[in-house]
Design a protein around this motif. Structure first.
Motif, PDB file in Angstrom:
ATOM      1  N   ALA A 139       0.908  29.554  52.273  1.00  0.00           N
ATOM      2  CA  ALA A 139       0.944  30.265  51.001  1.00  0.00           C
ATOM      3  C   ALA A 139       2.305  30.053  50.349  1.00  0.00           C
ATOM      4  O   ALA A 139       3.343  30.071  51.012  1.00  0.00           O
ATOM      5  CB  ALA A 139       0.693  31.755  51.214  1.00  0.00           C
ATOM      6  N   ALA A 140       2.285  29.822  49.049  1.00  0.00           N
ATOM      7  CA  ALA A 140       3.531  29.582  48.323  1.00  0.00           C
ATOM      8  C   ALA A 140       4.391  30.843  48.320  1.00  0.00           C
ATOM      9  O   ALA A 140       3.891  31.962  48.221  1.00  0.00           O
ATOM     10  CB  ALA A 140       3.216  29.163  46.890  1.00  0.00           C
ATOM     11  N   VAL A 141       5.691  30.632  48.441  1.00  0.00           N
ATOM     12  CA  VAL A 141       6.632  31.754  48.395  1.00  0.00           C
ATOM     13  C   VAL A 141       6.766  32.217  46.945  1.00  0.00           C
ATOM     14  O   VAL A 141       7.001  31.403  46.052  1.00  0.00           O
ATOM     15  CB  VAL A 141       8.006  31.336  48.947  1.00  0.00           C
ATOM     16  N   PRO A 142       6.592  33.495  46.672  1.00  0.00           N
ATOM     17  CA  PRO A 142       6.723  33.970  45.286  1.00  0.00           C
ATOM     18  C   PRO A 142       8.140  33.776  44.774  1.00  0.00           C
ATOM     19  O   PRO A 142       9.100  33.693  45.543  1.00  0.00           O
ATOM     20  CB  PRO A 142       6.353  35.451  45.390  1.00  0.00           C
ATOM     21  N   THR A 143       8.260  33.712  43.469  1.00  0.00           N
ATOM     22  CA  THR A 143       9.578  33.543  42.867  1.00  0.00           C
ATOM     23  C   THR A 143      10.255  34.884  42.604  1.00  0.00           C
ATOM     24  O   THR A 143      11.479  34.981  42.629  1.00  0.00           O
ATOM     25  CB  THR A 143       9.457  32.775  41.543  1.00  0.00           C
ATOM     26  N   ALA A 144       9.469  35.917  42.360  1.00  0.00           N
ATOM     27  CA  ALA A 144      10.034  37.227  42.042  1.00  0.00           C
ATOM     28  C   ALA A 144      10.402  37.967  43.321  1.00  0.00           C
ATOM     29  O   ALA A 144       9.884  37.682  44.403  1.00  0.00           O
ATOM     30  CB  ALA A 144       9.036  38.048  41.228  1.00  0.00           C
ATOM     31  N   ALA A 145      11.312  38.923  43.185  1.00  0.00           N
ATOM     32  CA  ALA A 145      11.681  39.767  44.317  1.00  0.00           C
ATOM     33  C   ALA A 145      10.476  40.607  44.723  1.00  0.00           C
ATOM     34  O   ALA A 145       9.740  41.102  43.871  1.00  0.00           O
ATOM     35  CB  ALA A 145      12.851  40.669  43.938  1.00  0.00           C
ATOM     36  N   PRO A 146      10.261  40.771  46.011  1.00  0.00           N
ATOM     37  CA  PRO A 146       9.059  41.486  46.467  1.00  0.00           C
ATOM     38  C   PRO A 146       9.259  42.994  46.495  1.00  0.00           C
ATOM     39  O   PRO A 146      10.379  43.485  46.576  1.00  0.00           O
ATOM     40  CB  PRO A 146       8.899  40.953  47.894  1.00  0.00           C
TER      41      PRO A 146
END
Length: 223
Positions: free
Chosen positions: A125-132
């Motif tokens: 799964a792609a790592v999101p760009t926004a802070a989680p």
């Protein structure tokens, strides 16, 4: 012919005293174990209340890490190059792994974020760009019979020291679970189920009471 005089058996003090001492030790042990379970239950209630109060935290930029169970959005950036998987982690009978990606906070410390479970054979799964948005967690506990070095980027357990050695970084400051994840996520909450400890407490102290009564009767009979 005269009948023999009845024989009166006197209590053997040399055997009764050790028996009384052993029974008293058992009573004391159950009392201590009940107090320990009571303390654990109260501690979990305190942690649950602290986590509930911390739900208001929205953005965390530094300082002391939020308490276990708190939900917040850290300020920083993902480090996908240092991501790793934790396997084997079967789920509902299917083999798979948990995907963990470090998040670098503004003060330079690392937070290991468990992004969820991925079945074997599925593309990463792609790592999101926004802070989680994450939920703070305790470091997972595990039992091992010896060293378990990672194989490539595949770990058997989440361990701050092992990660630091593998990634050549300082030890991560904490561990958390991602709440906004495309992966399946199961968040353990060990600060719940305080009632279980109070039930254990009642059982231990019930044995304390029974043992104390038995000790008293045994002591009276020895006189």
């Amino acid at each position: 012919m005269n009948a023999p005089a009845p024989v009166t058996l006197q209590p053997d003090v040399s055997t009764r005293r050790p028996a009384l001492a052993g029974l008293a030790a058992l009573v004391l042990l159950t009392l201590v174990l009940g107090a320990w379970q009571c303390r654990r239950g109260l501690d979990k209630l305190d942690r649950a209340e602290a986590a509930e109060r911390a739900q208001a935290v929205k953005i965390w930029r530094g300082g002391s890490l939020p308490v276990e169970g708190a939900r917040f959005r850290p300020d920083g950036q993902w480090l996908p190059s240092l991501g790793f998987s934790v396997a084997p982690r079967p789920r509902q009978g299917r083999p798979g792994a948990e995907i963990v990606t470090p998040f670098r906070l503004r003060d330079g410390r690392l937070l290991l974020v468990n992004r969820g479970w991925l079945a074997d054979g599925h593309p990463p799964a792609a790592v999101p760009t926004a802070a989680p948005m994450v939920e703070m967690a305790a470091w997972p506990r595990f039992i091992t019979l010896g060293p378990t070095p990672p194989e490539g980027s595949r770990f058997q357990h989440v361990d701050a020291g092992a990660f630091a050695s593998w990634a050549h970084t300082p030890k991560p400051a904490g561990y958390a679970y991602a709440l906004e994840s495309a992966l399946a996520i199961d968040i353990p909450r060990p600060f719940l189920n305080a009632e279980r400890h109070f039930a254990y407490m009642a059982s231990w102290w019930g044995m304390t009471l029974a043992g104390a009564i038995l000790w008293w009767r045994f002591r009276k009979g020895a006189r």
